[in-house]
Design an enzyme around this catalytic site. Structure first.
Site, short mmCIF file in Angstrom:
data_model
loop_
_atom_site.label_atom_id
_atom_site.label_comp_id
_atom_site.label_asym_id
_atom_site.label_seq_id
_atom_site.Cartn_x
_atom_site.Cartn_y
_atom_site.Cartn_z
N ASP A 162 22.82 11.99 9.99
CA ASP A 162 24.11 12.53 10.43
C ASP A 162 25.05 11.41 10.86
OD1 ASP A 162 26.03 14.56 11.32
OD2 ASP A 162 25.57 13.71 13.28
N SER A 184 25.90 19.11 10.45
CA SER A 184 25.94 17.93 11.31
C SER A 184 25.51 18.31 12.74
CB SER A 184 27.37 17.36 11.30
OG SER A 184 27.59 16.50 12.37
N1 URA Z 1 30.67 17.44 15.82
C1 URA Z 1 29.62 16.98 15.10
O1 URA Z 1 28.60 16.61 15.67
N2 URA Z 1 29.73 16.95 13.77
C2 URA Z 1 30.82 17.35 13.09
O2 URA Z 1 30.84 17.31 11.89
C3 URA Z 1 31.91 17.82 13.86
C4 URA Z 1 31.81 17.86 15.22
#
Ligand code: URA
Length: 435
Positions: A162, A184
């Site tokens: 991520d 994410s």
């Molecule tokens: N927060 C996250 O952790 N990921 C995103 O894509 C958007 C907000």
């Protein structure tokens, strides 16, 4: 297995990716075997053509498995996490975690830092002298066992895919895409190891999602992912068209949270507490109805048990628990400047994000992830959206390091609000999404 170019072409042509193709993509990218330019092309194809619920789930799980998955099974009970998609003046985690923990819900929480106009719980906690936001996995687990909760920063090994993908999305115009946002967020939540998650999805001028419809869509996608992963999921939708509560900044928000734990929450903060705390208590199976859960919450606030729990958490993480009794122990900004109304009427918040930007101007918020920030600066709103004001009334107090940033922040504040003749709606809609 086809090559990566076939995967890009498949998504470009609106095809459905298989679990194996998604795993190949994530493994190859994390290993540095698939270059950024190819991953960028796939992200754009996903942005344009979307992912169905199965693909989104597989993407989330592949990202979650790219790093450590916390094992919280040593902690008895149902571990409940709470996540907000962010806002301005959002000190909710600081308030709800010790209350839920005092009601017997183990809360093992990892939070993030602020970026842009939104604040982050970890920065806020660091305004408590000597507070440590880093614990080993072992200490994190034993603290949750002993004090009911721990609140730390996200470990480096949590969903590393991520981290890489988010940085790439940020520079390729592919952030604002519901399946990518949901995967994410949920990859990190799943890797953090709790059994139940209460999501707060915000919408409005101070949120990521600008309208309620997209907030509901995002919430439903995240709930679907969590349920497929075997987690109990609840989602709360919150209006973020004005800052929550009155304090915006780091130490000032911790003080406001402590006040709420002492039973002195602002009306809007109380509304959010009344929705989220019962959801956490019910998810933790300590009550079966909202009424019963809220009664439990009120009791731990009134008895001082929730504040005591917050103090114990601070102490366990090497901070100074006496800040809860003596706010002078927080580092304070040297300059206080008042911003005053220039006419009679009613206050209208035009841009909640614009008010959040004031903290950035003061040096209390980040433009880049690496930036050092000052935790003492911030502001306190003395009037809220819909309040009647007279010319010369104090609208807000700004706490700054110098006159220059105070002046700039004052201008920014005044451009984010207006004084209007007609009373604006006082809307803070918050509700738990139906199943
Ligand atoms: N927060 C996250 O952790 N990921 C995103 O894509 C958007 C907000």
């Amino acid at each position: 297995m086809s090559g990566f170019i076939d995967i890009i072409e498949k998504k470009r042509d609106k095809g459905k990716l298989t679990k194996e193709e998604i795993q190949y993509f994530i493994d190859g990218y994390v290993a540095g075997e698939i270059p950024d330019y190819q991953v960028s092309a796939l992200l754009m194809a996903i942005y344009l053509n979307g992912c169905d619920s199965e693909e989104t789930y597989e993407l989330t799980m592949a990202m979650a498995r790219s790093g450590d998955i916390m094992d919280l099974s040593d902690i008895p009970g149902i571990k409940v996490d709470k996540h907000s998609t962010g806002g301005v003046g959002d000190k909710v985690t600081l308030i709800v975690a010790p209350i839920a923990a005092s009601c017997g819900v183990p809360t093992a929480k990892m939070s993030g830092r602020g970026l842009g106009f939104t604040g982050g719980t970890i920065d806020k906690l660091e305004s408590i002298p000597n507070f440590s936001v880093t614990l080993s996995e072992e200490d994190f687990i034993s603290q949750v066992k002993n004090t009911g909760y721990a609140l730390i920063g996200q470990s480096k090994d949590l969903a590393p895919a991520d981290k890489l993908l988010y940085a790439l999305r940020d520079v390729t115009g592919t952030v604002g895409c519901a399946p990518l946002i949901a995967s994410s967020i949920m990859s990190k939540k799943i890797a953090a190891g709790s059994d139940a998650i209460v999501l707060e999805v915000t919408h409005g001028t101070g949120a990521f999602m600008k309208d309620e419809e997209s907030a509901v869509e995002l919430a439903r996608i995240m709930m679907d992912i969590g349920r497929r992963a075997g987690l109990k999921m609840t989602a709360v939708i919150t209006d973020m068209n004005e800052p929550l509560g009155h304090a915006i900044g780091n130490s000032v928000e911790v003080i406001e949270a402590i006040e709420a734990l002492k039973g002195r929450a602002d009306e809007d903060v109380m509304e959010v507490m009344k929705e989220i705390i019962p959801d956490m208590i019910i998810a933790g199976e300590r009550a079966t109805s909202k009424e019963e859960a809220w009664k439990m919450a009120t009791e731990v606030i009134e008895s001082g048990k929730a504040l005591e729990c917050f103090k114990k958490m601070i102490e366990a993480q090497h901070g100074d628990p006496m800040v809860t009794e003596d706010y002078g122990r927080f580092k304070s900004a040297p300059l206080t400047t008042g911003v005053h109304a220039q006419s009679d009427g009613y206050l209208r918040v035009k841009s909640c994000a614009g008010i959040g930007e004031c903290v950035k101007i003061l040096g209390g918020g980040r433009v880049t992830k690496e930036q050092e920030i000052d935790l003492s600066v911030g502001l306190c709103m003395k009037k809220k959206n819909g309040d009647s004001v007279k010319k010369g009334d104090l609208l807000c107090e700004i706490y700054s390091l110098n006159e220059e940033t105070a002046n700039e922040a004052s201008k920014q504040f005044l451009s984010s609000v207006s004084v209007v003749d007609e009373k604006p709606e006082k809307a803070r809609l918050i509700y738990t999404l139906d199943e």
